[in-house]
Design an enzyme around this catalytic site. Sequence first.
Site, PDB file in Angstrom:
ATOM      1  N   ASN A   1       0.837  -1.204   0.000  1.00  0.00           N
ATOM      2  CA  ASN A   1       0.000   0.000   0.000  1.00  0.00           C
ATOM      3  C   ASN A   1       0.865   1.246   0.000  1.00  0.00           C
ATOM      4  O   ASN A   1       2.105   1.164  -0.006  1.00  0.00           O
ATOM      5  CB  ASN A   1      -0.976  -0.017   1.186  1.00  0.00           C
TER       6      ASN A   1
ATOM      7  N   ASP B   1      -3.983  -9.663  12.944  1.00  0.00           N
ATOM      8  CA  ASP B   1      -4.172  -8.258  13.315  1.00  0.00           C
ATOM      9  C   ASP B   1      -3.200  -7.967  14.463  1.00  0.00           C
ATOM     10  O   ASP B   1      -3.429  -8.389  15.601  1.00  0.00           O
ATOM     11  CB  ASP B   1      -5.620  -7.999  13.729  1.00  0.00           C
TER      12      ASP B   1
HETATM   13  N1  CTP Z   1      -3.507  -3.063  12.208  1.00  0.00           N
HETATM   14  C1  CTP Z   1      -2.671  -4.096  12.610  1.00  0.00           C
HETATM   15  N2  CTP Z   1      -2.698  -5.295  11.951  1.00  0.00           N
HETATM   16  C2  CTP Z   1      -3.519  -5.469  10.909  1.00  0.00           C
HETATM   17  C3  CTP Z   1      -4.372  -4.424  10.470  1.00  0.00           C
HETATM   18  C4  CTP Z   1      -4.332  -3.233  11.136  1.00  0.00           C
HETATM   19  O1  CTP Z   1      -1.920  -3.905  13.560  1.00  0.00           O
HETATM   20  N3  CTP Z   1      -3.524  -6.633  10.286  1.00  0.00           N
HETATM   21  C5  CTP Z   1      -3.535  -1.818  12.965  1.00  0.00           C
HETATM   22  C6  CTP Z   1      -2.965  -0.612  12.256  1.00  0.00           C
HETATM   23  O2  CTP Z   1      -1.590  -0.458  12.520  1.00  0.00           O
HETATM   24  C7  CTP Z   1      -3.786   0.510  12.865  1.00  0.00           C
HETATM   25  C8  CTP Z   1      -5.111  -0.130  13.135  1.00  0.00           C
HETATM   26  O3  CTP Z   1      -4.867  -1.511  13.210  1.00  0.00           O
HETATM   27  O4  CTP Z   1      -3.268   0.895  14.113  1.00  0.00           O
HETATM   28  C9  CTP Z   1      -6.205   0.173  12.147  1.00  0.00           C
HETATM   29  O5  CTP Z   1      -5.913  -0.265  10.904  1.00  0.00           O
HETATM   30  P1  CTP Z   1      -6.950  -0.173   9.663  1.00  0.00           P
HETATM   31  O6  CTP Z   1      -6.288  -0.857   8.525  1.00  0.00           O
HETATM   32  O7  CTP Z   1      -7.413   1.231   9.506  1.00  0.00           O
HETATM   33  O8  CTP Z   1      -8.152  -0.961  10.242  1.00  0.00           O
HETATM   34  P2  CTP Z   1      -8.793  -2.309   9.833  1.00  0.00           P
HETATM   35  O9  CTP Z   1      -8.881  -3.151  11.022  1.00  0.00           O
HETATM   36  O10 CTP Z   1      -8.076  -2.869   8.672  1.00  0.00           O
HETATM   37  O11 CTP Z   1     -10.255  -1.847   9.509  1.00  0.00           O
HETATM   38  P3  CTP Z   1     -10.893  -1.388   8.132  1.00  0.00           P
HETATM   39  O12 CTP Z   1     -10.008  -1.937   7.035  1.00  0.00           O
HETATM   40  O13 CTP Z   1     -12.202  -1.986   8.222  1.00  0.00           O
HETATM   41  O14 CTP Z   1     -10.917   0.117   8.181  1.00  0.00           O
END
Ligand code: CTP
Length: 401
Positions: A212, A309
């Site tokens: 990304n 996550d």
């Molecule tokens: N994050 C993480 N591990 C992942 C995805 C996200 O640690 N696999 C963490 C990011 O570093 C950030 C937070 O979660 O602090 C939010 O990430 P985001 O990508 O905005 O959220 P998502 O859970 O992916 O939600 P969505 O895609 O539905 O917005």
Amino acid sequence: MSQKRVLLIIGGGISAYKTPELVRALERRGIGCRVILTHAGSQFVTPLALASLTRDEVHQELFNLTQEARMGHIELSRSADLVVVAPATADLIGKLANGLANDLASTALLATDKPVMMAPAMNVRMWHHPAVQRNVATLAGDGVSFIGPDEGAMACGEYGLGRMAEPEAIATAIEARLNAASSKSQSLHGKRALVTAGPTLEPLDPVRFLSNRSSGKQGYAIAAALAEAGAEVTLVSGPTALNDVAGVTMVRVESARDMLAACRNALPADIFVAVAAVADWRPEVAAPVKLKLKEPDAAPILKLAENPDILSEIAKPGPNRPDLVIGFAAETHDVLAYAAAKRSRKKCDWVVANDVSGDVMGGETNRVILVTQDGHQDWPLAHKSDVARRLTAEIASHFSS
Ligand code: CTP
């Protein structure tokens, strides 16, 4: 320690009349002041008042034989620890944003190698003019910090955003900035912090990957600010073009799974800030990905597998959970609602939400909302390093309360 000194540049706005109060508020905090007064500024406050309060001569002319011999504009611009423009008029903001220098104030601003803070003051319509907003965004991108403007009734009879922040508020912001830069504010000394930053890279084969647009700038700035505040920092970074952060333990990784392993390795920590834009999904490939995929006859269908996550994993209750877990939420709409939901879903203490519908990713500035258990704070557009310093100050005050 020697006295901190500010170069105060006073622009030509009605709120210049409040600058003697600012000088006194700084003096009460032990901060010295040297003044450049523009000609327009001198319509609202007299050089004599400022000279009496600062016990120093007030500088007005770019080409002044006697002053140039004692302290030229270059030396003036460099003799202070911080340069503050108050009131910062549309003219001064515009000149600096465009690199113009045709008087002492604008020349000193262009010649300084010190941090610059501006307290804008102007009519509400001027403040909202796209040209002014463009210049403010440019300066924020160049690292200039803004204090205010405030909302309220204006001298021109209108109401809105554009009033200069109150002298006490400006003095407090100046003091915080000077303290952040000095080693005496080691407010996070003895604390261990873990930060993730950048994108993750999820390989499809040895040459292709999913990733990304995250540049890593905000996460690196947070790691730097935490280290500046005395914390022992580990920065687990996905692939970025950025240099290592001085004084920080760097761990460079590629995939989300490697990032999680590196984070677990860096525990225990008191503070965890998950800034990385972790790929939620990775291509499902036969591990290890050693052979390059050959072009198929028909459009291939990518099978994806869910990544861990990292934020949720580290935030899980247990003996290794950091005291303060902060997640980031990159959203394009309904920013506050999604951020609040993310805070409870991922069980983190705070969420820093940012609207990524503009050019935040890769850009120098960020406008964020800090969502905590007590509510939320809207922060103004600022350079990513200023967002990092402000977040660090919030973290420090969390641990001191
Ligand atoms: N994050 C993480 N591990 C992942 C995805 C996200 O640690 N696999 C963490 C990011 O570093 C950030 C937070 O979660 O602090 C939010 O990430 P985001 O990508 O905005 O959220 P998502 O859970 O992916 O939600 P969505 O895609 O539905 O917005």
